[in-house]
Design a protein around this motif. Structure first.
Motif, PDB file in Angstrom:
ATOM      1  N   ASP A  18      -0.772 -10.162  -7.804  1.00 30.44           N
ATOM      2  CA  ASP A  18      -1.146 -10.368  -6.406  1.00 30.44           C
ATOM      3  C   ASP A  18      -0.581 -11.681  -5.878  1.00 30.44           C
ATOM      4  OD1 ASP A  18      -2.607  -8.013  -6.285  1.00 30.44           O
ATOM      5  OD2 ASP A  18      -4.505  -8.972  -6.815  1.00 30.44           O
ATOM      6  N   PRO A  19      -0.240 -11.712  -4.593  1.00 32.34           N
ATOM      7  CA  PRO A  19       0.232 -12.971  -4.011  1.00 32.34           C
ATOM      8  C   PRO A  19      -0.860 -14.032  -4.017  1.00 32.34           C
ATOM      9  CG  PRO A  19      -0.082 -11.291  -2.311  1.00 32.34           C
ATOM     10  CD  PRO A  19      -0.235 -10.611  -3.625  1.00 32.34           C
ATOM     11  N   SER A  20      -0.437 -15.286  -3.879  1.00 32.17           N
ATOM     12  CA  SER A  20      -1.373 -16.409  -3.911  1.00 32.17           C
ATOM     13  C   SER A  20      -2.495 -16.218  -2.896  1.00 32.17           C
ATOM     14  CB  SER A  20      -0.621 -17.704  -3.610  1.00 32.17           C
ATOM     15  OG  SER A  20      -1.521 -18.771  -3.388  1.00 32.17           O
ATOM     16  N   ALA A  21      -3.708 -16.571  -3.310  1.00 36.07           N
ATOM     17  CA  ALA A  21      -4.857 -16.503  -2.405  1.00 36.07           C
ATOM     18  C   ALA A  21      -4.684 -17.436  -1.214  1.00 36.07           C
ATOM     19  CB  ALA A  21      -6.133 -16.854  -3.169  1.00 36.07           C
ATOM     20  N   LEU A  22      -3.829 -18.452  -1.349  1.00 36.98           N
ATOM     21  CA  LEU A  22      -3.584 -19.383  -0.249  1.00 36.98           C
ATOM     22  C   LEU A  22      -2.928 -18.704   0.946  1.00 36.98           C
ATOM     23  CD1 LEU A  22      -2.267 -22.448  -2.294  1.00 36.98           C
ATOM     24  CD2 LEU A  22      -4.544 -22.142  -1.292  1.00 36.98           C
ATOM     25  N   LEU A  23      -2.309 -17.550   0.713  1.00 35.82           N
ATOM     26  CA  LEU A  23      -1.669 -16.824   1.812  1.00 35.82           C
ATOM     27  C   LEU A  23      -2.674 -16.026   2.639  1.00 35.82           C
ATOM     28  CD1 LEU A  23       1.514 -15.568  -0.079  1.00 35.82           C
ATOM     29  CD2 LEU A  23       1.447 -17.250   1.766  1.00 35.82           C
ATOM     30  N   ASP A  24      -3.899 -15.915   2.145  1.00 32.77           N
ATOM     31  CA  ASP A  24      -4.979 -15.253   2.890  1.00 32.77           C
ATOM     32  C   ASP A  24      -4.575 -13.835   3.307  1.00 32.77           C
ATOM     33  OD1 ASP A  24      -7.425 -14.910   4.147  1.00 32.77           O
ATOM     34  OD2 ASP A  24      -6.777 -15.843   6.024  1.00 32.77           O
ATOM     35  N   ILE A  25      -4.225 -13.039   2.311  1.00 36.07           N
ATOM     36  CA  ILE A  25      -3.839 -11.648   2.536  1.00 36.07           C
ATOM     37  C   ILE A  25      -4.922 -10.741   1.960  1.00 36.07           C
ATOM     38  CG2 ILE A  25      -2.105  -9.862   2.095  1.00 36.07           C
ATOM     39  CD1 ILE A  25      -0.050 -12.049   1.694  1.00 36.07           C
ATOM     40  N   THR A  26      -5.394  -9.799   2.754  1.00 40.43           N
ATOM     41  CA  THR A  26      -6.330  -8.794   2.258  1.00 40.43           C
ATOM     42  C   THR A  26      -5.562  -7.798   1.401  1.00 40.43           C
ATOM     43  OG1 THR A  26      -7.739  -9.019   4.222  1.00 40.43           O
ATOM     44  CG2 THR A  26      -7.992  -7.011   2.905  1.00 40.43           C
ATOM     45  N   LEU A  27      -6.059  -7.531   0.197  1.00 41.41           N
ATOM     46  CA  LEU A  27      -5.363  -6.674  -0.757  1.00 41.41           C
ATOM     47  C   LEU A  27      -6.132  -5.365  -0.928  1.00 41.41           C
ATOM     48  CD1 LEU A  27      -4.716  -9.451  -3.419  1.00 41.41           C
ATOM     49  CD2 LEU A  27      -3.140  -8.671  -1.637  1.00 41.41           C
ATOM     50  N   VAL A  28      -5.415  -4.233  -0.774  1.00 38.72           N
ATOM     51  CA  VAL A  28      -6.049  -2.924  -0.907  1.00 38.72           C
ATOM     52  C   VAL A  28      -5.127  -2.017  -1.715  1.00 38.72           C
ATOM     53  CG1 VAL A  28      -7.307  -3.139   1.279  1.00 38.72           C
ATOM     54  CG2 VAL A  28      -5.055  -2.034   1.252  1.00 38.72           C
ATOM     55  N   ASP A  29      -5.696  -0.957  -2.236  1.00 36.60           N
ATOM     56  CA  ASP A  29      -4.922   0.068  -2.928  1.00 36.60           C
ATOM     57  C   ASP A  29      -4.703   1.256  -1.999  1.00 36.60           C
ATOM     58  OD1 ASP A  29      -4.742  -1.343  -5.383  1.00 36.60           O
ATOM     59  OD2 ASP A  29      -6.787  -0.733  -5.888  1.00 36.60           O
ATOM     60  N   GLU A  30      -3.663   2.016  -2.302  1.00 36.44           N
ATOM     61  CA  GLU A  30      -3.377   3.201  -1.497  1.00 36.44           C
ATOM     62  C   GLU A  30      -4.232   4.376  -1.947  1.00 36.44           C
ATOM     63  OE1 GLU A  30       0.752   4.331  -2.021  1.00 36.44           O
ATOM     64  OE2 GLU A  30       0.571   4.306  -4.191  1.00 36.44           O
ATOM     65  N   PRO A  31      -4.529   5.300  -1.047  1.00 37.74           N
ATOM     66  CA  PRO A  31      -4.286   5.264   0.396  1.00 37.74           C
ATOM     67  C   PRO A  31      -5.360   4.437   1.111  1.00 37.74           C
ATOM     68  CG  PRO A  31      -5.356   7.321  -0.184  1.00 37.74           C
ATOM     69  CD  PRO A  31      -5.143   6.581  -1.473  1.00 37.74           C
ATOM     70  N   PHE A  32      -4.935   3.687   2.123  1.00 33.47           N
ATOM     71  CA  PHE A  32      -5.864   2.886   2.907  1.00 33.47           C
ATOM     72  C   PHE A  32      -6.006   3.537   4.274  1.00 33.47           C
ATOM     73  CE2 PHE A  32      -6.629  -0.591   5.964  1.00 33.47           C
ATOM     74  CZ  PHE A  32      -7.854  -1.035   5.487  1.00 33.47           C
ATOM     75  N   PHE A  70      -4.493   7.346  10.281  1.00 35.74           N
ATOM     76  CA  PHE A  70      -3.418   7.174   9.310  1.00 35.74           C
ATOM     77  C   PHE A  70      -3.950   6.866   7.917  1.00 35.74           C
ATOM     78  CE2 PHE A  70      -1.457   5.480  13.350  1.00 35.74           C
ATOM     79  CZ  PHE A  70      -0.712   6.624  13.608  1.00 35.74           C
ATOM     80  N   ALA A  71      -3.184   7.279   6.920  1.00 36.12           N
ATOM     81  CA  ALA A  71      -3.349   6.828   5.540  1.00 36.12           C
ATOM     82  C   ALA A  71      -2.165   5.921   5.252  1.00 36.12           C
ATOM     83  CB  ALA A  71      -3.382   8.004   4.574  1.00 36.12           C
ATOM     84  N   LEU A  72      -2.425   4.628   5.131  1.00 32.58           N
ATOM     85  CA  LEU A  72      -1.357   3.661   4.896  1.00 32.58           C
ATOM     86  C   LEU A  72      -1.134   3.560   3.391  1.00 32.58           C
ATOM     87  CD1 LEU A  72      -2.356   0.935   7.502  1.00 32.58           C
ATOM     88  CD2 LEU A  72      -1.051   3.061   7.821  1.00 32.58           C
ATOM     89  N   CYS A  73       0.097   3.808   2.979  1.00 35.38           N
ATOM     90  CA  CYS A  73       0.417   3.945   1.564  1.00 35.38           C
ATOM     91  C   CYS A  73       1.710   3.206   1.249  1.00 35.38           C
ATOM     92  CB  CYS A  73       0.600   5.421   1.185  1.00 35.38           C
ATOM     93  SG  CYS A  73      -0.811   6.479   1.570  1.00 35.38           S
ATOM     94  N   HIS A  74       1.984   3.068  -0.038  1.00 29.68           N
ATOM     95  CA  HIS A  74       3.319   2.672  -0.477  1.00 29.68           C
ATOM     96  C   HIS A  74       4.136   3.917  -0.806  1.00 29.68           C
ATOM     97  CE1 HIS A  74       6.594   0.417  -2.110  1.00 29.68           C
ATOM     98  NE2 HIS A  74       6.458   0.985  -3.302  1.00 29.68           N
ATOM     99  N   HIS A  75       3.543   4.804  -1.582  1.00 30.20           N
ATOM    100  CA  HIS A  75       4.248   6.025  -1.980  1.00 30.20           C
ATOM    101  C   HIS A  75       4.036   7.123  -0.935  1.00 30.20           C
ATOM    102  CE1 HIS A  75       3.573   3.802  -5.768  1.00 30.20           C
ATOM    103  NE2 HIS A  75       4.759   4.289  -6.097  1.00 30.20           N
ATOM    104  N   PRO A  76       5.100   7.771  -0.476  1.00 31.87           N
ATOM    105  CA  PRO A  76       4.968   8.763   0.600  1.00 31.87           C
ATOM    106  C   PRO A  76       4.440  10.115   0.157  1.00 31.87           C
ATOM    107  CG  PRO A  76       7.266   8.529  -0.027  1.00 31.87           C
ATOM    108  CD  PRO A  76       6.509   7.494  -0.809  1.00 31.87           C
ATOM    109  N   GLY A  77       4.349  10.367  -1.135  1.00 30.94           N
ATOM    110  CA  GLY A  77       3.992  11.695  -1.599  1.00 30.94           C
ATOM    111  C   GLY A  77       2.510  11.972  -1.705  1.00 30.94           C
ATOM    112  N   LEU A  78       1.656  11.020  -1.331  1.00 26.44           N
ATOM    113  CA  LEU A  78       0.216  11.226  -1.458  1.00 26.44           C
ATOM    114  C   LEU A  78      -0.276  12.237  -0.436  1.00 26.44           C
ATOM    115  CD1 LEU A  78      -1.097   7.597  -2.038  1.00 26.44           C
ATOM    116  CD2 LEU A  78      -0.540   9.349  -3.721  1.00 26.44           C
ATOM    117  N   ALA A  79      -1.004  13.228  -0.905  1.00 26.94           N
ATOM    118  CA  ALA A  79      -1.512  14.280  -0.020  1.00 26.94           C
ATOM    119  C   ALA A  79      -2.908  13.920   0.459  1.00 26.94           C
ATOM    120  CB  ALA A  79      -1.532  15.620  -0.758  1.00 26.94           C
ATOM    121  N   GLY A  80      -3.265  14.454   1.603  1.00 28.67           N
ATOM    122  CA  GLY A  80      -4.592  14.220   2.149  1.00 28.67           C
ATOM    123  C   GLY A  80      -4.652  14.711   3.577  1.00 28.67           C
ATOM    124  N   GLU A  81      -5.793  14.499   4.202  1.00 30.18           N
ATOM    125  CA  GLU A  81      -5.960  14.983   5.570  1.00 30.18           C
ATOM    126  C   GLU A  81      -5.289  14.070   6.590  1.00 30.18           C
ATOM    127  OE1 GLU A  81     -10.076  15.512   6.344  1.00 30.18           O
ATOM    128  OE2 GLU A  81     -10.354  17.064   4.811  1.00 30.18           O
TER     129      GLU A  81
END
Length: 218
Positions: free
Chosen positions: A119-133, A138-149
């Protein structure tokens, strides 16, 4: 033109020539595969590649922040390239940029490179989540192949399209927009591309310099 407006899952979005997606109603910018520290990672392995790609990526973000009303940036995976991307010089450049934009909400949907890089440094103040978000429709993902509604917006593939004219050919980054998912081109300054075979329902939007334009692929 430097933007193409279209509707995804009932929401108006702009595909930008800067290889990003802007969602005006949510004041949200989405970028995929920025790969901070990729050049530093290669240099750590003894490969003589150019310096300055981190500054180039940050300047590209600055240009978008200056042109659109943005309250949040969502990174669709591969924020960092590898563990070597955690180099002090790279981090200091990113921290200086973050201090200039302390009001911004930053969110990272972890990608495969992020798992390896950490994970990037906590000093950058980035919220970290796993896909799908889930975010609105929308479902925000890294991999485009995730299925869902939900309609998937993703990266990972670094899509490019090869234009041909006689013996001449040109590979250009592109957005791939389908019925259930959209794939963004890689935003990073030091990234390659993968020639994607479009599905039947896909529309392609090619990026060339400061222009973005749809192309007929049938």
């Amino acid at each position: 033109m430097n933007a193409c407006a279209l509707e995804l899952a009932g929401e108006r979005v702009l595909l930008l020539a800067q290889k990003a997606l802007y969602w005006p109603a949510a004041r949200t910018l989405m970028v995929a595969d920025i790969h901070f520290g990729k050049a530093a990672s290669f240099r750590a392995l003894g490969v003589p590649v150019p310096r300055g790609t981190t500054s180039e990526n940050l300047a590209a973000l600055d240009a978008l922040l200056g042109g659109y009303d943005i309250a949040r940036i969502v990174f669709l995976g591969d924020f960092l390239h590898a563990k070597a991307a955690q180099a002090p010089a790279t981090l200091q450049a990113m921290l200086a940029w973050r201090r200039r934009h302390a009001h911004l909400e930053l969110l990272l949907v972890r990608g495969n490179h992020d798992v390896r890089a950490g994970d990037p440094s906590a000093l950058l103040d980035i919220t970290l989540v796993d896909e799908p978000f889930r975010c609105g429709p929308f479902a925000l993902c890294h991999h485009p192949g995730l299925a869902g509604e939900a309609y998937v917006i993703a990266g990972h593939v670094h899509p490019v399209y090869q234009l041909r004219s006689g013996r001449e050919s040109l590979r250009l980054p592109c957005f791939v927009v389908g019925a259930r998912r959209a794939i963004l081109p890689a935003f990073g300054a030091f990234t390659g591309g993968h020639a994607l075979i479009p599905e039947d329902t896909d529309r392609l939007y090619l990026v060339a310099e400061e222009l973005i334009f749809p192309i007929e692929i049938r």
